[in-house]
Scaffold this motif. Structure first.
Motif, PDB file in Angstrom:
ATOM      1  N   GLY A 192      11.262  -0.576   9.895  1.00  0.00           N
ATOM      2  CA  GLY A 192      10.549   0.693   9.931  1.00  0.00           C
ATOM      3  C   GLY A 192      10.599   1.298   8.549  1.00  0.00           C
ATOM      4  N   ALA A 193       9.502   1.931   8.139  1.00  0.00           N
ATOM      5  CA  ALA A 193       9.471   2.510   6.799  1.00  0.00           C
ATOM      6  C   ALA A 193       8.482   3.655   6.734  1.00  0.00           C
ATOM      7  N   ASN A 194       8.747   4.552   5.818  1.00  0.00           N
ATOM      8  CA  ASN A 194       7.812   5.611   5.448  1.00  0.00           C
ATOM      9  C   ASN A 194       7.694   5.565   3.938  1.00  0.00           C
ATOM     10  N   ALA A 195       6.461   5.637   3.442  1.00  0.00           N
ATOM     11  CA  ALA A 195       6.229   5.595   2.007  1.00  0.00           C
ATOM     12  C   ALA A 195       4.987   6.410   1.684  1.00  0.00           C
ATOM     13  N   SER A 196       4.919   6.905   0.444  1.00  0.00           N
ATOM     14  CA  SER A 196       3.757   7.712   0.072  1.00  0.00           C
ATOM     15  C   SER A 196       3.412   7.550  -1.396  1.00  0.00           C
ATOM     16  N   THR A 197       2.173   7.903  -1.713  1.00  0.00           N
ATOM     17  CA  THR A 197       1.684   7.915  -3.084  1.00  0.00           C
ATOM     18  C   THR A 197       0.616   8.994  -3.195  1.00  0.00           C
ATOM     19  N   VAL A 198       0.282   9.386  -4.414  1.00  0.00           N
ATOM     20  CA  VAL A 198      -0.773  10.371  -4.651  1.00  0.00           C
ATOM     21  C   VAL A 198      -1.854   9.713  -5.494  1.00  0.00           C
ATOM     22  N   ILE A 199      -3.103   9.845  -5.054  1.00  0.00           N
ATOM     23  CA  ILE A 199      -4.239   9.308  -5.805  1.00  0.00           C
ATOM     24  C   ILE A 199      -5.232  10.435  -6.086  1.00  0.00           C
ATOM     25  N   LYS A 200      -6.169  10.173  -6.965  1.00  0.00           N
ATOM     26  CA  LYS A 200      -7.312  11.068  -7.159  1.00  0.00           C
ATOM     27  C   LYS A 200      -8.502  10.406  -6.482  1.00  0.00           C
ATOM     28  N   ARG A 201      -9.069  11.078  -5.507  1.00  0.00           N
ATOM     29  CA  ARG A 201     -10.165  10.469  -4.751  1.00  0.00           C
ATOM     30  C   ARG A 201     -11.395  10.245  -5.616  1.00  0.00           C
ATOM     31  N   SER A 202     -11.562  11.058  -6.656  1.00  0.00           N
ATOM     32  CA  SER A 202     -12.702  10.866  -7.557  1.00  0.00           C
ATOM     33  C   SER A 202     -12.631   9.512  -8.269  1.00  0.00           C
ATOM     34  N   GLU A 203     -11.434   8.972  -8.464  1.00  0.00           N
ATOM     35  CA  GLU A 203     -11.289   7.668  -9.104  1.00  0.00           C
ATOM     36  C   GLU A 203     -11.738   6.528  -8.195  1.00  0.00           C
ATOM     37  N   PHE A 204     -11.924   6.837  -6.909  1.00  0.00           N
ATOM     38  CA  PHE A 204     -12.384   5.842  -5.942  1.00  0.00           C
ATOM     39  C   PHE A 204     -13.809   6.169  -5.461  1.00  0.00           C
TER      40      PHE A 204
END
Length: 191
Positions: free
Chosen positions: A155-167
């Motif tokens: 079991g795991a929890n993980a996160s990251t932050v992206i800029k949606r404009s880059e996608f």
């Protein structure tokens, strides 16, 4: 004495060979208990949280060698914002464009351990045909026997932050936040 020295050397070589040939174990994502979610600022009024309901993939883990790999595919049309009309809207060309890009993927390139647990996972995130490097910070990780399935589970929890404009999904930014936090709550069962 020479015989003892040779025996000691053989034991050391044997121990080193055993750790060098540690066996990776593969875990299949449990789609009923794995939910990638995303959150963003909505006009400065609130943080909106939505999730995806269909996820597949595998996690490979070698505890002895402290190595691993993650390969996840998200069905982007399974987005659940809590509101059917917005589910359709967010699947349009300005945001997820699920007609052209039905899936998003994350494939790890490196797993960094802190002791015997993964602490971060570097990899390639692909959304709308755009691939960018991201690092998932692991906030929780455990390996235990699954109480119902009687198999090893992680079991795991993980996160990251992206800029949606880059996608290519930046409509209404910056009024609707460009920064999106992606969080994955994952369970996987040993295959």
């Amino acid at each position: 004495m020479n015989r003892i020295a040779r025996l000691s050397a053989a034991l050391i070589i044997s121990a080193a060979a055993t750790s060098a040939f540690a066996t990776p174990e593969t875990y299949g994502i449990d789609p009923t208990h794995t939910f990638p979610s995303f959150s963003y600022n909505h006009f400065g009024l609130s943080t909106q949280i939505s999730k995806f309901e269909k996820t597949t993939g595998t996690v490979t883990l070698d505890k002895a060698a402290r190595t691993g790999a993650v390969d996840i595919t998200i069905d982007m049309s399974s987005v659940n914002t809590g509101y059917a009309t917005f589910n359709e809207h967010i699947q349009g060309e300005d945001f997820l464009d699920t007609a052209k890009y039905p899936t998003a993927t994350f494939k790890s390139t490196k797993v960094t351990f802190d002791g015997d647990k993964p602490a971060s996972i570097d990899g390639e995130l692909t959304i709308k045909g755009v691939t960018k490097p991201v690092t998932l910070k692991v906030t929780h990780f455990t390996t235990v026997p699954h109480p119902m399935l009687k198999k090893d589970a992680i079991g795991a929890n993980a996160s990251t932050v992206i800029k949606r404009s880059e996608f290519n999904a930046g409509k209404y930014a910056p009024n609707v936040g460009d920064e999106v936090t992606i969080t994955v709550s994952l369970e996987a069962i040993k295959q």
